[in-house]
Design a protein around this motif. Structure first.
Motif, PDB file in Angstrom:
ATOM      1  N   LYS A  21       4.279  -0.540  -3.726  1.00  0.00           N
ATOM      2  CA  LYS A  21       5.155  -1.714  -3.801  1.00  0.00           C
ATOM      3  C   LYS A  21       4.326  -2.985  -3.953  1.00  0.00           C
ATOM      4  O   LYS A  21       4.731  -3.919  -4.650  1.00  0.00           O
ATOM      5  CB  LYS A  21       6.028  -1.823  -2.547  1.00  0.00           C
ATOM      6  N   ASP A  24       1.745  -2.060  -7.709  1.00  0.00           N
ATOM      7  CA  ASP A  24       2.155  -1.410  -8.953  1.00  0.00           C
ATOM      8  C   ASP A  24       3.529  -1.939  -9.385  1.00  0.00           C
ATOM      9  O   ASP A  24       4.545  -1.609  -8.776  1.00  0.00           O
ATOM     10  CB  ASP A  24       2.197   0.109  -8.736  1.00  0.00           C
ATOM     11  N   GLU A  25       3.531  -2.735 -10.443  1.00  0.00           N
ATOM     12  CA  GLU A  25       4.772  -3.374 -10.879  1.00  0.00           C
ATOM     13  C   GLU A  25       5.818  -2.354 -11.348  1.00  0.00           C
ATOM     14  O   GLU A  25       7.011  -2.525 -11.093  1.00  0.00           O
ATOM     15  CB  GLU A  25       4.486  -4.380 -11.988  1.00  0.00           C
ATOM     16  N   LYS A  26       5.388  -1.306 -12.014  1.00  0.00           N
ATOM     17  CA  LYS A  26       6.331  -0.275 -12.472  1.00  0.00           C
ATOM     18  C   LYS A  26       7.018   0.381 -11.271  1.00  0.00           C
ATOM     19  O   LYS A  26       8.232   0.569 -11.261  1.00  0.00           O
ATOM     20  CB  LYS A  26       5.615   0.778 -13.316  1.00  0.00           C
ATOM     21  N   LEU A  28       7.339  -0.884  -8.279  1.00  0.00           N
ATOM     22  CA  LEU A  28       8.167  -1.892  -7.611  1.00  0.00           C
ATOM     23  C   LEU A  28       9.531  -2.004  -8.283  1.00  0.00           C
ATOM     24  O   LEU A  28      10.554  -2.086  -7.602  1.00  0.00           O
ATOM     25  CB  LEU A  28       7.460  -3.245  -7.588  1.00  0.00           C
ATOM     26  N   LYS A  29       9.567  -1.979  -9.606  1.00  0.00           N
ATOM     27  CA  LYS A  29      10.843  -2.049 -10.326  1.00  0.00           C
ATOM     28  C   LYS A  29      11.714  -0.842 -10.006  1.00  0.00           C
ATOM     29  O   LYS A  29      12.924  -0.982  -9.785  1.00  0.00           O
ATOM     30  CB  LYS A  29      10.603  -2.150 -11.832  1.00  0.00           C
TER      31      LYS A  29
END
Length: 78
Positions: A21, A24-26, A28-29
């Motif tokens: 979280k 890693d933006e992916k 998190l989305k």
């Protein structure tokens, strides 16, 4: 009512979820999307008056399952 938070669903990945979280933006989305769907389902299930159709609630539950599968696969591979 069952608890469907990701940390409850995947207690063995609590630390990894927290790390991803934050980094890693992916992930998190995916996490935010899952939590939003889960909160919406909870809102409909807990309400005295159901402001949605059974079909819509079923579709939301299916979406939650697919998101959970995607998140599990991501956790397992990363």
């Amino acid at each position: 009512m069952e608890n469907h938070t990701l940390t409850h669903e995947f207690p063995e990945y609590v630390q990894k979820i927290a790390e991803l979280k934050a980094s890693d933006e992916k992930f998190l989305k995916m996490y935010v999307n899952y939590e939003e769907v889960n909160a919406l389902i909870s809102h409909y299930e807990e309400g005295e008056q159901n402001h949605t159709t059974d079909e819509h609630l079923t579709d939301l539950r299916k979406k939650r399952v697919h998101l959970k599968d995607d998140i599990y696969n991501y956790l397992h591979q990363n």
